[in-house]
Design a protein around this motif. Structure first.
Motif, mmCIF file in Angstrom:
data_model
loop_
_atom_site.group_PDB
_atom_site.id
_atom_site.type_symbol
_atom_site.label_atom_id
_atom_site.label_comp_id
_atom_site.label_asym_id
_atom_site.label_seq_id
_atom_site.Cartn_x
_atom_site.Cartn_y
_atom_site.Cartn_z
ATOM 1 N N TYR A 123 0.212 -65.668 50.882
ATOM 2 C CA TYR A 123 0.883 -65.514 52.177
ATOM 3 C C TYR A 123 1.698 -66.773 52.530
ATOM 4 N N HIS A 124 1.080 -67.918 52.313
ATOM 5 C CA HIS A 124 1.751 -69.152 52.736
ATOM 6 C C HIS A 124 2.642 -69.763 51.662
ATOM 7 N N HIS A 125 2.332 -69.526 50.412
ATOM 8 C CA HIS A 125 3.119 -70.138 49.339
ATOM 9 C C HIS A 125 3.501 -69.107 48.276
ATOM 10 N N PRO A 126 4.277 -68.109 48.638
ATOM 11 C CA PRO A 126 4.679 -67.105 47.641
ATOM 12 C C PRO A 126 5.591 -67.743 46.586
ATOM 13 N N ARG A 170 18.129 -64.793 77.358
ATOM 14 C CA ARG A 170 18.585 -65.819 76.408
ATOM 15 C C ARG A 170 17.454 -66.836 76.354
ATOM 16 N N VAL A 171 16.930 -67.062 75.163
ATOM 17 C CA VAL A 171 15.763 -67.945 75.037
ATOM 18 C C VAL A 171 16.063 -69.082 74.059
ATOM 19 N N GLN A 172 15.282 -70.137 74.231
ATOM 20 C CA GLN A 172 15.402 -71.244 73.286
ATOM 21 C C GLN A 172 14.200 -71.172 72.340
ATOM 22 N N LEU A 173 14.469 -71.204 71.044
ATOM 23 C CA LEU A 173 13.399 -71.032 70.066
ATOM 24 C C LEU A 173 13.313 -72.226 69.139
ATOM 25 N N LYS A 174 12.118 -72.452 68.632
ATOM 26 C CA LYS A 174 11.964 -73.499 67.621
ATOM 27 C C LYS A 174 11.215 -72.941 66.409
ATOM 28 N N VAL A 175 11.431 -73.636 65.286
ATOM 29 C CA VAL A 175 10.843 -73.187 64.024
ATOM 30 C C VAL A 175 9.874 -74.254 63.538
ATOM 31 N N LEU A 176 8.729 -73.815 63.044
ATOM 32 C CA LEU A 176 7.793 -74.777 62.434
ATOM 33 C C LEU A 176 8.344 -75.089 61.037
ATOM 34 N N GLU A 177 9.086 -76.210 60.952
ATOM 35 C CA GLU A 177 9.894 -76.496 59.756
ATOM 36 C C GLU A 177 9.068 -76.511 58.466
ATOM 37 N N HIS A 178 7.868 -77.115 58.547
ATOM 38 C CA HIS A 178 7.057 -77.213 57.329
ATOM 39 C C HIS A 178 6.513 -75.856 56.880
ATOM 40 N N LYS A 179 6.662 -74.821 57.755
ATOM 41 C CA LYS A 179 6.189 -73.480 57.384
ATOM 42 C C LYS A 179 7.264 -72.664 56.644
ATOM 43 N N LEU A 180 8.486 -73.203 56.619
ATOM 44 C CA LEU A 180 9.553 -72.493 55.903
ATOM 45 C C LEU A 180 9.192 -72.394 54.422
ATOM 46 N N ILE A 181 9.407 -71.209 53.863
ATOM 47 C CA ILE A 181 9.027 -70.977 52.453
ATOM 48 C C ILE A 181 10.280 -71.008 51.597
ATOM 49 N N TYR A 182 10.321 -71.949 50.652
ATOM 50 C CA TYR A 182 11.419 -72.009 49.668
ATOM 51 C C TYR A 182 10.847 -71.546 48.342
ATOM 52 N N THR A 183 11.409 -70.477 47.768
ATOM 53 C CA THR A 183 10.800 -69.951 46.516
ATOM 54 C C THR A 183 11.503 -70.520 45.283
#
Lengths: 263, 347
Positions: free
Chosen positions: B225-228, B334-347
């Protein structure tokens, strides 16, 4: 208006029923009448024609029952096993073979009789040729009945699960598949028995004086003896066939129920 | 606990018409482990299971159970219990007879058979069904009987081919927890096939994700799930946003420009400036920004009970995100959103 419609439907059903049953009624009357002349029952009632039937045709009845029973037994093995192998096969060519196997239904029985005489003339004497002929003619009935039932469920999964539990091929077939299609095998057997019992067209060309079957004897009785004996013969034939037809009807009903409430 | 491990060595399946159902597969299933073969329809997972069971022949390769090559053995000689998708209970036999079927073939005494049947009926909570025929059972009850029947032969290995697929959603949810508990209790080496990722995650010690006859990744549910390892695994297991970005090199290192937002690159690969990169982001890894992040327009809000699934549009790109059900968010906001950068998955 609706009532008139209903009455006319019942009237029509009654008329057709009478039309169908009337010949049977006269056959029964003919079998117990002293003399079948212009005036019915003028010579009184008698059962002597039945005695004569058993006297002249006792062996014929026995031979016919033997042939029909053997035809059923052979077809239970041959028809059921072949149907199961065809059901399991995924090859397209098997569809063509399936059509070939059911050809005897559409070929005139006379043609089959002639082909059998040409091929297995030596077997004619002991009634072997009649048996082979009956098996060929009735095989499609057993095959079609069994394969039709097999195609209603996933019997391959049943066999595979039995295999995974340790059952070998024969155990799987006889202890799992056969009991699951028992009603189809019973229906098929009754159909085969009835068809074999009444088979005339082919048997007429294959019989010898020692291997005469019931319908051939019946023809002979009508053609050369008295109509009263022929009538008694017909009633004996019906006594053999009607209970089977009743059970066939019952088994069809119960197999339909099983299919609807099946696994 | 069963003391059995399985080796699948270069198992390949090519059908007579030339279709390659399985590329060479290599897997090791450890003693007492529950391995789930997960993949979409037609990926080859059931074919592999059937090859292990001996119900289908491999075109090449071998199956070793405790080091012994069983590839040439018919299914009845493998001692493997199988639970089929349609359960395949014997319709003419009662529940007890179905369960005792395998024991009877193993010439167990009547008393042994009875004891084992009673034990399994109790374990599966179906004691009252003992004398019923399969046609008198519900789908869930049939499933329990099928499991009991497979366990009755005390199999070296248990194989299960989509055993919950035929059931309705609620029952499926209940039974997958029950099955997971049963596996933990019995510690029997099990291979379980499913196309349902939630089922796979609930049951598996490890999951082998399959696609087009290839095992894409074998790992624990969390790892998958976390590291495909591949875009397919990322997209097949769980919901995911697929993002295309461009690498920007600056004094502080590498960052990725996704058009609507630029963030630090946390991937493992060494990438050049302006290189194109593909990343995946789980819906729960996007949250409301409170003064930081990027702007997005709410396109739709779907209530899922414990959370909202929100579809937003940011810089021409549609994203899905999950927020707790106490967050006030409406369509058209209209909302402001943030991303948990370290959770981004690069395959």
């Amino acid at each position: 208006m609706q009532k008139v419609g209903k009455i006319s439907v019942y009237f029509l059903i009654g008329l057709v029923s009478v039309f169908m049953i009337l010949p049977l009624f006269f056959t029964i009357i003919g079998s117990v009448t002293g003399y079948w002349g212009t005036e019915l029952f003028s010579s009184g009632w008698t059962f002597k024609w039945y005695k004569e039937v058993f006297h002249f045709y006792g062996d014929t009845i026995l031979f016919t029952l033997t042939i029909s029973l053997l035809t059923v037994v052979i077809n239970i093995f041959l028809g059921t096993m072949t149907a199961y192998q065809f059901y399991k096969s995924r090859r397209r060519i098997m569809r063509i073979f399936e059509e070939i196997l059911t050809l005897p239904i559409s070929i005139p029985a006379v043609a089959i009789a002639l082909a059998l005489i040409q091929t297995y003339a030596l077997l004619r004497g002991a009634g072997g040729l009649i048996l082979i002929g009956h098996v060929i003619v009735t095989f499609p009935l057993m095959f079609r009945t069994v394969i039709g039932t097999l195609r209603t469920k996933n019997f391959i999964a049943l066999e595979e699960s039995a295999a995974s539990l340790g059952a070998g091929p024969f155990y799987r077939f006889f202890k799992v598949i056969v009991p699951s299609i028992k009603s189809a095998i019973i229906s098929g057997s009754m159909l085969v028995f009835l068809l074999s019992l009444g088979e005339f067209n082919m048997t007429f060309f294959l019989y010898t004086p020692l291997t005469e079957t019931l319908p051939v004897g019946l023809y002979e009785a009508y053609a050369s003896l008295r109509i009263e004996i022929g009538s008694a013969f017909t009633v004996v034939f019906l006594i053999l066939a009607i209970p089977l037809m009743y059970f066939l009807h019952r088994s069809n009903q119960s197999s339909t129920f099983t299919r609807n409430g099946g696994v | 606990m069963s003391n059995v491990h399985i080796h699948i060595n270069n198992v390949t399946k090519i059908y007579p018409n030339g279709t390659q159902a399985l590329e060479p597969i290599n897997l090791k299933i450890e003693t007492g482990e529950v391995l789930v073969l997960l993949g979409p329809s037609g990926c080859g997972k059931s074919t592999l299971l059937r090859i292990i069971a001996g119900l289908e022949k491999a075109s090449a390769g071998s199956i070793l159970i405790n080091g012994q090559d069983v590839s040439g053995l018919p299914p009845e000689k493998r001692g493997i219990g199988v639970v089929f998708q349609q359960y395949a209970l014997f319709p003419t036999m009662t529940v007890a007879e179905n369960i005792a079927f395998g024991m009877k073939l193993r010439k167990k005494s009547k008393q042994e058979q009875n004891e084992k049947v009673n034990e399994l009926l109790k374990m599966m909570n179906i004691e009252e069904l003992r004398d019923r025929k399969p046609s008198q059972l519900s789908g869930g009850q049939q499933q329990r009987v099928a499991v009991a029947r497979a366990l009755a032969i005390e199999p070296k290995v248990l194989l299960m081919d989509e055993p919950l697929t035929a059931l309705d959603a609620k029952l499926k949810e209940y039974l997958r927890i029950e099955l997971a508990q049963l596996f933990r209790k019995l510690q029997i080496t099990t291979i379980y096939v499913t196309h349902d990722q939630v089922e796979a995650m609930a049951i598996a010690d490890r999951i082998a994700v399959m696609d087009k006859g290839v095992v894409e990744q074998v790992a624990t549910a969390k790892e998958i799930y976390h590291h495909p390892h591949s875009p397919f695994v990322a997209q097949f297991v769980g919901q995911v946003n697929r993002l295309n970005g461009i690498i920007r090199k600056n004094e502080s290192g590498l960052s990725v420009d996704f058009g609507f937002y630029q963030m630090t690159y946390h991937g493992q690969n060494e990438l050049a400036d302006n290189a194109e990169v593909e990343a995946f982001l789980r819906p729960e890894d996007i949250s409301v920004g409170n003064g930081e992040g990027f702007d997005a327009d709410v396109q739709d809000v779907i209530f899922l009970g414990e959370r909202f699934r929100v579809i937003v549009e940011a810089g021409g790109k549609n994203l899905i995100m999950d927020v707790p059900n106490d967050v006030v968010i409406n369509k058209g906001d209209r909302v402001q959103l943030k991303v948990l950068e370290h959770k981004l998955i690069y395959t």
